[in-house]
Design an enzyme around this catalytic site. Structure first.
Site, PDB file in Angstrom:
ATOM      1  N   LYS A  61     -18.789  68.171   1.068  1.00  0.00           N
ATOM      2  CA  LYS A  61     -19.481  67.185   1.567  1.00  0.00           C
ATOM      3  C   LYS A  61     -18.967  65.911   0.719  1.00  0.00           C
ATOM      4  O   LYS A  61     -19.559  65.683  -0.541  1.00  0.00           O
ATOM      5  CB  LYS A  61     -21.044  67.260   1.519  1.00  0.00           C
ATOM      6  CG  LYS A  61     -21.810  66.113   2.133  1.00  0.00           C
ATOM      7  CD  LYS A  61     -23.190  66.513   2.392  1.00  0.00           C
ATOM      8  CE  LYS A  61     -24.094  65.368   3.147  1.00  0.00           C
ATOM      9  NZ  LYS A  61     -24.070  64.260   2.413  1.00  0.00           N
ATOM     10  N   GLU A  64     -17.116  72.825   4.563  1.00  0.00           N
ATOM     11  CA  GLU A  64     -16.241  71.640   4.173  1.00  0.00           C
ATOM     12  C   GLU A  64     -17.140  71.315   2.938  1.00  0.00           C
ATOM     13  O   GLU A  64     -18.322  71.047   2.629  1.00  0.00           O
ATOM     14  CB  GLU A  64     -16.107  70.713   5.462  1.00  0.00           C
ATOM     15  CG  GLU A  64     -15.862  71.304   6.492  1.00  0.00           C
ATOM     16  CD  GLU A  64     -15.918  70.399   7.727  1.00  0.00           C
ATOM     17  OE1 GLU A  64     -16.338  69.223   7.478  1.00  0.00           O
ATOM     18  OE2 GLU A  64     -15.454  70.791   8.913  1.00  0.00           O
ATOM     19  N   TYR A 110     -13.232  64.585   9.399  1.00  0.00           N
ATOM     20  CA  TYR A 110     -13.997  65.716   9.277  1.00  0.00           C
ATOM     21  C   TYR A 110     -14.428  66.132  10.861  1.00  0.00           C
ATOM     22  O   TYR A 110     -15.020  67.288  10.980  1.00  0.00           O
ATOM     23  CB  TYR A 110     -15.115  65.732   8.297  1.00  0.00           C
ATOM     24  CG  TYR A 110     -16.081  64.640   8.426  1.00  0.00           C
ATOM     25  CD1 TYR A 110     -17.010  64.585   9.536  1.00  0.00           C
ATOM     26  CD2 TYR A 110     -16.451  64.046   7.132  1.00  0.00           C
ATOM     27  CE1 TYR A 110     -17.723  63.462   9.647  1.00  0.00           C
ATOM     28  CE2 TYR A 110     -17.128  62.894   7.290  1.00  0.00           C
ATOM     29  CZ  TYR A 110     -17.932  62.758   8.557  1.00  0.00           C
ATOM     30  OH  TYR A 110     -18.550  61.462   8.339  1.00  0.00           O
ATOM     31  N   CYS A 159     -19.691  47.298 -39.354  1.00  0.00           N
ATOM     32  CA  CYS A 159     -20.413  47.451 -40.528  1.00  0.00           C
ATOM     33  C   CYS A 159     -19.244  47.054 -41.453  1.00  0.00           C
ATOM     34  O   CYS A 159     -18.144  47.422 -41.353  1.00  0.00           O
ATOM     35  CB  CYS A 159     -20.787  48.752 -40.973  1.00  0.00           C
ATOM     36  SG  CYS A 159     -20.916  49.045 -42.649  1.00  0.00           S
ATOM     37  N   CYS A 217     -19.844  52.288 -47.633  1.00  0.00           N
ATOM     38  CA  CYS A 217     -20.561  52.650 -46.530  1.00  0.00           C
ATOM     39  C   CYS A 217     -20.648  53.906 -46.497  1.00  0.00           C
ATOM     40  O   CYS A 217     -19.678  54.924 -46.209  1.00  0.00           O
ATOM     41  CB  CYS A 217     -20.330  51.915 -45.283  1.00  0.00           C
ATOM     42  SG  CYS A 217     -21.593  52.771 -43.973  1.00  0.00           S
ATOM     43  N   LYS A 238     -26.895  71.028  -0.480  1.00  0.00           N
ATOM     44  CA  LYS A 238     -26.759  70.079  -1.567  1.00  0.00           C
ATOM     45  C   LYS A 238     -26.445  70.529  -3.133  1.00  0.00           C
ATOM     46  O   LYS A 238     -27.098  71.693  -3.351  1.00  0.00           O
ATOM     47  CB  LYS A 238     -28.186  68.981  -1.799  1.00  0.00           C
ATOM     48  CG  LYS A 238     -28.434  68.277  -0.685  1.00  0.00           C
ATOM     49  CD  LYS A 238     -27.377  67.435  -0.018  1.00  0.00           C
ATOM     50  CE  LYS A 238     -27.472  65.957  -0.727  1.00  0.00           C
ATOM     51  NZ  LYS A 238     -27.878  65.139  -0.026  1.00  0.00           N
ATOM     52  N   ASP A 285     -18.578  62.257  -0.826  1.00  0.00           N
ATOM     53  CA  ASP A 285     -19.766  61.307  -0.980  1.00  0.00           C
ATOM     54  C   ASP A 285     -18.811  59.877  -1.059  1.00  0.00           C
ATOM     55  O   ASP A 285     -18.454  59.249  -2.071  1.00  0.00           O
ATOM     56  CB  ASP A 285     -20.052  61.634  -2.633  1.00  0.00           C
ATOM     57  CG  ASP A 285     -21.433  60.922  -2.947  1.00  0.00           C
ATOM     58  OD1 ASP A 285     -22.127  60.505  -1.611  1.00  0.00           O
ATOM     59  OD2 ASP A 285     -22.070  61.031  -3.770  1.00  0.00           O
ATOM     60  N   CYS A 312     -25.969  47.104 -41.649  1.00  0.00           N
ATOM     61  CA  CYS A 312     -25.656  48.204 -41.377  1.00  0.00           C
ATOM     62  C   CYS A 312     -26.925  49.194 -41.634  1.00  0.00           C
ATOM     63  O   CYS A 312     -27.417  48.959 -42.458  1.00  0.00           O
ATOM     64  CB  CYS A 312     -24.593  48.739 -42.181  1.00  0.00           C
ATOM     65  SG  CYS A 312     -24.178  50.371 -42.085  1.00  0.00           S
ATOM     66  N   CYS A 363     -25.910  51.313 -44.957  1.00  0.00           N
ATOM     67  CA  CYS A 363     -25.458  50.952 -46.314  1.00  0.00           C
ATOM     68  C   CYS A 363     -25.860  49.317 -46.591  1.00  0.00           C
ATOM     69  O   CYS A 363     -25.852  48.693 -47.564  1.00  0.00           O
ATOM     70  CB  CYS A 363     -23.879  50.891 -46.517  1.00  0.00           C
ATOM     71  SG  CYS A 363     -23.005  49.535 -45.447  1.00  0.00           S
TER      72      CYS A 363
HETATM   73  S1  IVH Z   1     -20.492  66.195   9.607  1.00  0.00           S
HETATM   74  C1  IVH Z   1     -23.116  65.747  12.914  1.00  0.00           C
HETATM   75  N1  IVH Z   1     -18.577  66.696   7.540  1.00  0.00           N
HETATM   76  O1  IVH Z   1     -22.658  63.457   5.225  1.00  0.00           O
HETATM   77  C2  IVH Z   1     -22.047  65.687  11.942  1.00  0.00           C
HETATM   78  N2  IVH Z   1     -20.215  64.956   7.560  1.00  0.00           N
HETATM   79  O2  IVH Z   1     -25.663  63.249   6.740  1.00  0.00           O
HETATM   80  C3  IVH Z   1     -22.209  64.958  10.971  1.00  0.00           C
HETATM   81  N3  IVH Z   1     -20.081  63.565   5.057  1.00  0.00           N
HETATM   82  O3  IVH Z   1     -22.961  60.382   6.341  1.00  0.00           O
HETATM   83  C4  IVH Z   1     -21.283  64.915   9.894  1.00  0.00           C
HETATM   84  N4  IVH Z   1     -18.558  64.948   4.460  1.00  0.00           N
HETATM   85  O4  IVH Z   1     -20.422  60.871   6.514  1.00  0.00           O
HETATM   86  C5  IVH Z   1     -19.614  65.944   8.213  1.00  0.00           C
HETATM   87  N5  IVH Z   1     -17.325  67.401   5.880  1.00  0.00           N
HETATM   88  C6  IVH Z   1     -18.336  66.410   6.325  1.00  0.00           C
HETATM   89  C7  IVH Z   1     -18.833  65.466   5.612  1.00  0.00           C
HETATM   90  C8  IVH Z   1     -19.679  64.747   6.116  1.00  0.00           C
HETATM   91  C9  IVH Z   1     -19.319  63.898   4.055  1.00  0.00           C
HETATM   92  C10 IVH Z   1     -21.324  62.934   5.334  1.00  0.00           C
HETATM   93  C11 IVH Z   1     -21.252  62.042   6.584  1.00  0.00           C
HETATM   94  C12 IVH Z   1     -22.683  61.632   6.816  1.00  0.00           C
HETATM   95  C13 IVH Z   1     -23.366  62.639   5.940  1.00  0.00           C
HETATM   96  C14 IVH Z   1     -24.093  63.475   6.853  1.00  0.00           C
END
Ligand code: IVH
Length: 677
Positions: free
Chosen positions: A119, A117, A229, A430, A436, A318, A121, A412, A415
């Site tokens: 992640k 999935e 999720y 300018c 210029c 990450k 933000d 400027c 010039c």
């Molecule tokens: S699973 C125990 N799935 O990432 C399972 N987390 O450090 C915990 N996050 O603050 C979460 N996308 O909000 C999971 N597809 C995803 C996610 C996700 C973002 C964030 C979550 C948490 C941090 C985990």
């Protein structure tokens, strides 16, 4: 209490069902079936009915998404099942190590299946439903205790206020991420900048700030989304046996599940999923900071359990960071084509968002003041998506004692004419105009550039020399250059001189859109130049057009109309145009057209690979003629991709994003159908 007429009760119920359905189609499935106006009519009717019969109001009504009474503080919420965090992996080896540990612990002979999935933000949330109705929304907080943000989550359109099922579980706790898509973030900051307010540093901070509002009407005005999720708790219904099946169930109840979630049969597929997502990361509509891998089988998850504050069955890999710290080493001032004096930050090179960044624009004086930035400061640089790198904040704790103020020049830097700042404008300019040399050089670079007259061989260094030696002062001088003058320049042999003279000859045969763009009228980019050309058909029609006439052109508002009008009112500009024409610059007139009626208007197309029957430039012009915008990169907003032979990553991205793809034959058929072949 007066009983409400059953017919009215029935109508209110039906309106809610319809509005919930349309809302889900619009915000979750991205596939609306009715126009916005119809949605608005249904909403107005429901608001009217509820106003006349207050006893019909309920918290799960779609009318409640607009926000309500402001709170004085947030209540705390204890999480019955703690909200954990994730262990991190930073390399393929880390991920392979994770798979090995898990497989050994489970004593499995074969490969493990994982859910992969994005992640997201944003901000983690927990949503509680009783008998299918949303009763509470809470932040993660420290994992054990969060804050009650029910009023705020109710305003988020992709969160169902009521589950889409007739047989909801007695209790359901869903977890997910609330985030602000990049487009919403850019919009909020554009508005904040215009209002002189503080900007948000990134979409995550903007989402967090929007959820922390005690006044839910403010939250309602922010285009937040939520993707589910995982499941926190479920009572009155069995949890499915796999995590992926749980997501399917949540989807069927109306939750938004990120469309890029996939199931991988082994760890190798997990590694390729990471590569694939890293490639399309910049094109996604929202920031993601990595990939989360979860053991798909729930029984296995239970056997694996937890360590400290993280599950053993999941890991986050990450991506390279989109924000990094570096040091501002100095500021230089650059003068652009329109005289704008722009401060450019010279940075200690830093790797961010996949590239090394050593310069970033500081935009203007207001931006420098807003950031409160000094030379020597440690700053945070952000590079995400297709947006150019930005300095988003200063780390004040790290300010050295000898940090220097950024002083804007009164003259400027090129010039030495005085610089001026027009009331109400953020930009310092300018005042030298064509005196210029920086402005002259930039005007000529623009005229010669690919999207303008496309003069091959006339690069920046050569233009610097031509202007520096007074051989070219304005664009029409280009056509008076001769071989002797050119061969007298540095690094210019007789062959290159001849080539340049031929390119200049070729450039004389242009098109009205290219010529208009080449003139460098303020605020007139490639697309506006094309709209103007298609609307007016010939240049003389523009000379005599009023600002009102100009505003009838698609995408032309009062500001652009003002600059275009002003440009053609100035005798100097008309004189240059006349001299260019006298030198032989020419183009065919166009039959004026109504932009909105063009067959591909509003669409964005991308060309990739090579075609046998026509070059890319020709294909692009034909698409633009049909009203399409032609972009260089594929994103979820792309309408269609034309793919020739040897198409590479753009075609792959289009397929991954589910964008329609035409091969050469289909493209030619489209052009034939519109009479362009
Ligand atoms: S699973 C125990 N799935 O990432 C399972 N987390 O450090 C915990 N996050 O603050 C979460 N996308 O909000 C999971 N597809 C995803 C996610 C996700 C973002 C964030 C979550 C948490 C941090 C985990």
């Amino acid at each position: 209490m007066v009983a409400v007429d059953p017919v009215i009760c029935e109508e209110a119920h039906a309106l809610r069902e319809q509005l919930n359905e349309h809302n889900h189609r619009y915000y979750v499935l991205d596939d609306p079936t009715v126009p916005d106006a119809e949605y608005d009519r249904l909403m107005q009717r429901l608001q009217q009915v509820e106003a006349q019969h207050p006893s019909l109001k309920s918290t799960d009504s779609p009318t409640q998404r607009v926000g309500g009474q402001a709170l004085s503080s947030f209540q705390s919420v204890a999480h019955e099942v703690p909200m954990l965090s994730l262990e991190n992996a930073f390399s393929d080896e880390d991920l392979i190590g994770f798979d090995r540990r898990v497989t050994e612990r489970l004593k499995l002979p074969g490969a493990l299946t994982y859910a992969c999935e994005p992640k997201l933000d944003g901000v983690a949330v927990s949503l509680l439903y009783r008998e299918g109705v949303l009763v509470r929304g809470a932040t993660r907080g420290d994992g054990a205790t969060g804050e009650d943000i029910t009023e705020n989550v109710r305003t988020i359109n992709s969160i169902p206020l009521k589950l889409q099922t007739d047989t909801p579980p007695g209790l359901l706790e869903v977890r997910g991420e609330i985030y602000l898509p990049r487009a919403g973030f850019e919009k909020l900051n554009t508005e904040a900048r215009a209002a002189g307010e503080k900007l948000f540093v990134n979409p995550r901070n903007a989402a967090a700030g929007s959820l922390r509002q005690l006044d839910s009407k403010i939250t309602a005005s922010r285009p937040l989304e939520m993707a589910a999720y995982s499941l926190g708790r479920i009572e009155g219904e069995e949890q499915p046996e796999a995590h992926s099946a749980t997501l399917d169930l949540l989807r069927s109840w109306g939750f938004l599940i990120n469309p890029h979630v996939e199931v991988a049969a082994d760890i190798e597929s997990c590694l390729s999923y990471y590569q694939k997502m890293a490639e399309i990361r910049d094109q996604l509509p929202c920031d993601i900071d990595g990939i989360v891998y979860k053991v798909d089988n729930i029984a296995f998850q239970q056997r694996l359990g937890f360590v400290a504050r993280a599950p053993r069955w999941a890991i986050a890999r990450k991506f390279p960071a989109q924000e990094e710290m570096t040091v501002l080493k100095g500021v230089e001032f650059q003068v652009g084509r329109t005289g704008a004096v722009t401060p450019v930050a010279r940075l200690e090179p830093v790797f961010v968002g996949g590239v090394t960044v050593s310069n970033a624009t500081l935009h203007n004086q207001d931006e420098v003041a807003r950031l409160g930035i000094k030379v020597g400061d440690t700053v945070i640089v952000r590079r995400a998506g297709d947006v150019i790198p930005q300095i988003v904040s200063v780390v004040l704790d790290k300010r050295p004692v000898d940090a220097l103020d950024i002083v804007f020049p009164n003259h400027c830097p090129v010039c030495h004419s005085p610089v001026e700042r027009v009331e109400g404008e953020a930009v310092t300019r300018c005042s030298g105009g064509l005196i210029c040399s920086a402005q002259r050089k930039e005007a000529i670079k623009h005229y010669a550039s690919r999207k303008a007259l496309d003069i091959e061989g006339l690069g920046d260094k050569l233009i610097d020399q031509l202007v520096g030696q007074d051989l070219v002062n304005s664009v029409d001088d280009l056509y008076r250059l001769n071989r002797e003058q050119l061969t007298g320049l540095e690094r210019m042999g007789s062959k290159s001189a001849q080539n340049l003279l031929s390119s200049l000859e070729i450039s004389k045969h242009t098109t009205l859109p290219h010529f208009l763009y080449a003139l460098g009228i303020r605020e007139v980019g490639e697309a506006t130049a094309r709209s103007l050309a298609q609307h007016f058909g010939h240049l003389e029609a523009l000379y005599s057009s009023s600002q009102e006439d100009l505003q009838e052109v698609c995408d032309v508002g009062p500001i652009v109309a003002h600059f275009v009008h002003e440009f053609f009112q100035q005798a100097d500009n008309l004189e240059i145009i006349n001299r260019l024409r006298a030198a032989g610059v020419q183009w065919p007139d166009i039959t004026p057209q109504d932009q909105q009626l063009l067959p591909l208007s509003g669409q964005t197309w991308v060309l990739t690979g090579s075609m046998e029957t026509m070059g890319r430039a020709e294909a692009k012009e034909k698409l633009q003629y049909l009203g399409a915008k032609v972009s260089g990169s594929v994103s979820a907003k792309t309408s269609c991709v034309v793919s020739g032979t040897d198409a590479g990553s753009k075609l792959k991205k289009a397929e991954m994003l589910g964008v329609e793809v035409l091969d050469e034959t289909a493209f030619l058929a489209l052009l034939t159908a519109h009479g362009l072949l």
